[in-house]
Design a protein around this motif. Structure first.
Motif, PDB file in Angstrom:
ATOM      1  N   LEU A   1       0.823  -1.198   0.000  1.00 33.13           N
ATOM      2  CA  LEU A   1       0.000   0.000   0.000  1.00 33.13           C
ATOM      3  C   LEU A   1       0.868   1.263   0.000  1.00 33.13           C
ATOM      4  CD1 LEU A   1      -2.668  -1.148   2.584  1.00 33.13           C
ATOM      5  CD2 LEU A   1      -3.134  -0.540   0.193  1.00 33.13           C
ATOM      6  N   PRO A   2       0.534   2.250  -0.825  1.00 35.98           N
ATOM      7  CA  PRO A   2       1.303   3.499  -0.859  1.00 35.98           C
ATOM      8  C   PRO A   2       0.889   4.443   0.271  1.00 35.98           C
ATOM      9  CG  PRO A   2      -0.451   3.588  -2.479  1.00 35.98           C
ATOM     10  CD  PRO A   2      -0.537   2.221  -1.844  1.00 35.98           C
ATOM     11  N   VAL A   3       0.979   3.935   1.497  1.00 36.05           N
ATOM     12  CA  VAL A   3       0.501   4.646   2.680  1.00 36.05           C
ATOM     13  C   VAL A   3       1.543   4.509   3.776  1.00 36.05           C
ATOM     14  CG1 VAL A   3      -1.325   4.773   4.435  1.00 36.05           C
ATOM     15  CG2 VAL A   3      -1.913   4.215   2.058  1.00 36.05           C
ATOM     16  N   LEU A   4       1.793   5.575   4.514  1.00 34.75           N
ATOM     17  CA  LEU A   4       2.780   5.540   5.585  1.00 34.75           C
ATOM     18  C   LEU A   4       2.334   4.620   6.723  1.00 34.75           C
ATOM     19  CD1 LEU A   4       3.697   9.345   5.823  1.00 34.75           C
ATOM     20  CD2 LEU A   4       5.002   7.517   4.685  1.00 34.75           C
ATOM     21  N   SER A   5       3.294   4.021   7.379  1.00 36.41           N
ATOM     22  CA  SER A   5       3.010   3.132   8.508  1.00 36.41           C
ATOM     23  C   SER A   5       2.369   3.910   9.653  1.00 36.41           C
ATOM     24  CB  SER A   5       4.298   2.463   8.989  1.00 36.41           C
ATOM     25  OG  SER A   5       4.863   1.674   7.969  1.00 36.41           O
ATOM     26  N   GLY A   6       1.414   3.272  10.321  1.00 34.72           N
ATOM     27  CA  GLY A   6       0.787   3.854  11.504  1.00 34.72           C
ATOM     28  C   GLY A   6       0.085   5.165  11.253  1.00 34.72           C
ATOM     29  N   SER A   7      -0.612   5.288  10.108  1.00 36.64           N
ATOM     30  CA  SER A   7      -1.151   6.587   9.735  1.00 36.64           C
ATOM     31  C   SER A   7      -2.675   6.648   9.619  1.00 36.64           C
ATOM     32  CB  SER A   7      -0.546   7.047   8.411  1.00 36.64           C
ATOM     33  OG  SER A   7      -0.858   6.133   7.364  1.00 36.64           O
TER      34      SER A   7
ATOM     35  N   ARG B   1       0.210  -2.806   9.238  1.00 37.68           N
ATOM     36  CA  ARG B   1       1.295  -1.816   9.141  1.00 37.68           C
ATOM     37  C   ARG B   1       0.760  -0.390   9.047  1.00 37.68           C
ATOM     38  NH1 ARG B   1       3.543   1.202   5.329  1.00 37.68           N
ATOM     39  NH2 ARG B   1       2.327   0.252   3.627  1.00 37.68           N
ATOM     40  N   VAL B   2      -0.248  -0.156   8.213  1.00 35.40           N
ATOM     41  CA  VAL B   2      -0.693   1.216   7.978  1.00 35.40           C
ATOM     42  C   VAL B   2      -1.625   1.728   9.068  1.00 35.40           C
ATOM     43  CG1 VAL B   2      -0.419   0.936   5.496  1.00 35.40           C
ATOM     44  CG2 VAL B   2      -2.672   0.560   6.524  1.00 35.40           C
ATOM     45  N   LEU B   3      -2.215   0.815   9.855  1.00 37.12           N
ATOM     46  CA  LEU B   3      -3.113   1.256  10.923  1.00 37.12           C
ATOM     47  C   LEU B   3      -2.354   1.864  12.093  1.00 37.12           C
ATOM     48  CD1 LEU B   3      -5.742  -1.623  11.033  1.00 37.12           C
ATOM     49  CD2 LEU B   3      -6.259   0.806  10.722  1.00 37.12           C
ATOM     50  N   LYS B   4      -2.969   2.851  12.713  1.00 40.70           N
ATOM     51  CA  LYS B   4      -2.448   3.371  13.971  1.00 40.70           C
ATOM     52  C   LYS B   4      -2.610   2.306  15.054  1.00 40.70           C
ATOM     53  CE  LYS B   4      -3.867   8.119  12.860  1.00 40.70           C
ATOM     54  NZ  LYS B   4      -4.747   9.245  13.246  1.00 40.70           N
ATOM     55  N   PRO B   5      -1.821   2.363  16.119  1.00 37.64           N
ATOM     56  CA  PRO B   5      -2.027   1.415  17.220  1.00 37.64           C
ATOM     57  C   PRO B   5      -3.477   1.457  17.708  1.00 37.64           C
ATOM     58  CG  PRO B   5       0.032   2.600  17.522  1.00 37.64           C
ATOM     59  CD  PRO B   5      -0.659   3.246  16.355  1.00 37.64           C
ATOM     60  N   GLY B   6      -4.105   0.298  17.731  1.00 41.95           N
ATOM     61  CA  GLY B   6      -5.496   0.234  18.143  1.00 41.95           C
ATOM     62  C   GLY B   6      -6.488   0.566  17.048  1.00 41.95           C
TER      63      GLY B   6
ATOM     64  N   ARG C   1     -20.968 -11.239   5.553  1.00 44.93           N
ATOM     65  CA  ARG C   1     -20.396 -11.247   6.898  1.00 44.93           C
ATOM     66  C   ARG C   1     -19.499 -10.026   7.049  1.00 44.93           C
ATOM     67  NH1 ARG C   1     -18.069 -15.700   6.478  1.00 44.93           N
ATOM     68  NH2 ARG C   1     -16.002 -14.961   5.913  1.00 44.93           N
ATOM     69  N   ILE C   2     -19.749  -9.252   8.108  1.00 46.75           N
ATOM     70  CA  ILE C   2     -18.960  -8.046   8.383  1.00 46.75           C
ATOM     71  C   ILE C   2     -18.176  -8.294   9.662  1.00 46.75           C
ATOM     72  CG2 ILE C   2     -19.009  -5.559   8.728  1.00 46.75           C
ATOM     73  CD1 ILE C   2     -21.774  -5.519   7.433  1.00 46.75           C
ATOM     74  N   THR C   3     -16.869  -8.328   9.534  1.00 48.49           N
ATOM     75  CA  THR C   3     -15.997  -8.615  10.669  1.00 48.49           C
ATOM     76  C   THR C   3     -15.170  -7.379  10.994  1.00 48.49           C
ATOM     77  OG1 THR C   3     -15.800 -10.886   9.864  1.00 48.49           O
ATOM     78  CG2 THR C   3     -14.289 -10.206  11.615  1.00 48.49           C
ATOM     79  N   CYS C   4     -15.154  -7.034  12.250  1.00 43.33           N
ATOM     80  CA  CYS C   4     -14.374  -5.884  12.719  1.00 43.33           C
ATOM     81  C   CYS C   4     -13.226  -6.379  13.590  1.00 43.33           C
ATOM     82  CB  CYS C   4     -15.259  -4.915  13.497  1.00 43.33           C
ATOM     83  SG  CYS C   4     -14.428  -3.370  13.936  1.00 43.33           S
ATOM     84  N   TYR C   5     -12.008  -5.976  13.241  1.00 44.64           N
ATOM     85  CA  TYR C   5     -10.804  -6.331  13.988  1.00 44.64           C
ATOM     86  C   TYR C   5     -10.146  -5.067  14.537  1.00 44.64           C
ATOM     87  CZ  TYR C   5     -11.020 -10.661  11.128  1.00 44.64           C
ATOM     88  OH  TYR C   5     -11.396 -11.804  10.498  1.00 44.64           O
ATOM     89  N   ARG C   6      -9.425  -5.248  15.646  1.00 44.59           N
ATOM     90  CA  ARG C   6      -8.586  -4.167  16.163  1.00 44.59           C
ATOM     91  C   ARG C   6      -7.127  -4.551  15.980  1.00 44.59           C
ATOM     92  NH1 ARG C   6     -10.525  -3.211  21.166  1.00 44.59           N
ATOM     93  NH2 ARG C   6     -11.569  -1.286  20.546  1.00 44.59           N
ATOM     94  N   GLN C   7      -6.344  -3.612  15.515  1.00 40.52           N
ATOM     95  CA  GLN C   7      -4.923  -3.868  15.346  1.00 40.52           C
ATOM     96  C   GLN C   7      -4.267  -4.067  16.714  1.00 40.52           C
ATOM     97  OE1 GLN C   7      -2.003  -1.546  15.921  1.00 40.52           O
ATOM     98  NE2 GLN C   7      -0.923  -1.508  13.974  1.00 40.52           N
ATOM     99  N   SER C   8      -3.462  -5.117  16.818  1.00 40.79           N
ATOM    100  CA  SER C   8      -2.750  -5.378  18.059  1.00 40.79           C
ATOM    101  C   SER C   8      -1.717  -4.289  18.286  1.00 40.79           C
ATOM    102  CB  SER C   8      -2.058  -6.742  18.020  1.00 40.79           C
ATOM    103  OG  SER C   8      -3.004  -7.767  17.811  1.00 40.79           O
ATOM    104  N   ASP C   9      -1.513  -3.925  19.541  1.00 41.34           N
ATOM    105  CA  ASP C   9      -0.579  -2.853  19.856  1.00 41.34           C
ATOM    106  C   ASP C   9       0.826  -3.132  19.369  1.00 41.34           C
ATOM    107  OD1 ASP C   9      -2.626  -1.511  21.063  1.00 41.34           O
ATOM    108  OD2 ASP C   9      -2.142  -2.186  23.080  1.00 41.34           O
ATOM    109  N   SER C  10       1.174  -4.415  19.284  1.00 44.15           N
ATOM    110  CA  SER C  10       2.544  -4.774  18.914  1.00 44.15           C
ATOM    111  C   SER C  10       2.726  -4.954  17.406  1.00 44.15           C
ATOM    112  CB  SER C  10       2.933  -6.099  19.582  1.00 44.15           C
ATOM    113  OG  SER C  10       2.056  -7.142  19.215  1.00 44.15           O
ATOM    114  N   ALA C  11       1.639  -4.779  16.621  1.00 42.34           N
ATOM    115  CA  ALA C  11       1.713  -5.106  15.196  1.00 42.34           C
ATOM    116  C   ALA C  11       2.750  -4.255  14.461  1.00 42.34           C
ATOM    117  CB  ALA C  11       0.342  -4.923  14.549  1.00 42.34           C
TER     118      ALA C  11
END
Length: 286
Positions: free
Chosen positions: A152-158, A176-181, A273-283
């Motif tokens: 993805l052309p997106v900064l990490s944690g953004s 990678r691109v998701l902010k913590p949480g 089916r709609i599934t919602c996940y939370r990014q792990s803090d350590s990801a």
């Protein structure tokens, strides 16, 4: 509702931040990417392509645009929007990436659903240039980019939210691109999705697998919801557009496609089916 320009783009060649100068995105070492006159940016290097024109064809995109703009999948968009905005702060910016955005229907619906106090920063990425071109022509509020989920052309944690709707998830990139949480919202076909159409185009349906949803690495599962409703199609054109926007168009035999083409009306079951996940803090530290 205010929509702010998406700024966290990354150079697809080296991953460095891109900055916008007039109508050109540039990274620190000098790689540059023009913003097309239609309003999108091509961020898919030729070495990351598997074919000359990867992704959905121009005809598939046109069929999807016609079908979705008729409102047939509005209940899915409404359910997705409720989940995305449920935990959003009443004020501040909510950054959302639609990974595999197609012609942009769901991102447009999200923009329309946000409250007056909610500021959204929206980016749609798709590997099909035809899809991104159609998205940019229909709505100038989000940013649109040709790119791949594999890189993805997106900064990490953004970003706060990643959407993957009937797409091809690459969980390591989403984490990678998701902010913590941050949250990933994924929509997949359920066991009865378009069953009546599948019964027509295939000689027999394979038994459904009763496999539980496996939580991908880097994420924690939050919720799983099902949306199921009947869909009444009243013309051959509507049936053809639905078929053209699914992988069944290429999987079915010529005889099966011919049987579907002969129909003037059809009622099908929409089951997702709609599934919602939370990014792990350590990801992001992996």
């Amino acid at each position: 509702m205010p929509i702010t320009p998406f700024q966290a783009l990354a150079c697809p060649l080296d991953g460095d931040p891109l900055t916008c100068d007039s109508r050109v995105w540039r990274c620190p070492v000098g790689h540059s990417f023009d913003i097309a006159r239609q309003g999108y940016t091509h961020l898919l290097p030729v070495q990351n392509k598997r074919s000359r024109n990867p992704g959905d064809s121009k005809d598939m995109v046109a069929a999807r645009r016609t079908f979705l703009n008729a409102g047939f999948y509005q209940p899915i968009a409404d359910a997705v929007n409720r989940l995305i905005l449920a935990d959003a702060p009443g004020e501040g910016v909510l950054s959302c990436l639609d990974a595999g955005c197609g012609e942009g229907y769901y991102l447009r619906q999200l923009a329309n659903a946000a409250g007056e106090r909610q500021t959204l920063e929206l980016l749609g990425v798709d590997i099909s240039k035809w899809a991104v071109l159609a998205a940019a022509k229909q709505d100038k509020r989000p940013a649109w980019a040709v790119g791949t989920n594999a890189r993805l052309p997106v900064l990490s944690g953004s970003v706060d939210r990643v959407l993957c709707l009937f797409g091809f998830p690459v969980y390591s990139e989403f984490a990678r691109v998701l902010k913590p949480g941050g949250q990933l919202l994924q929509v997949d076909a359920g066991p009865r999705h378009l069953q009546e159409l599948r019964e027509i185009i295939y000689p027999a349906l394979k038994p459904e697998k009763n496999e539980g949803t496996v939580t991908p690495g880097g994420f924690t599962a939050l919720t799983i919801t099902m949306e199921r409703f009947p869909l009444v199609l009243t013309s051959q054109a509507q049936i053809a557009n639905l078929l053209a926007m699914t992988p069944h168009l290429y999987r079915a035999s010529a005889e099966g496609i011919e049987r579907a083409s002969a129909l003037d009306s059809l009622t099908v079951t929409v089951d997702v089916r709609i599934t919602c996940y939370r990014q792990s803090d350590s990801a992001n530290s992996l």
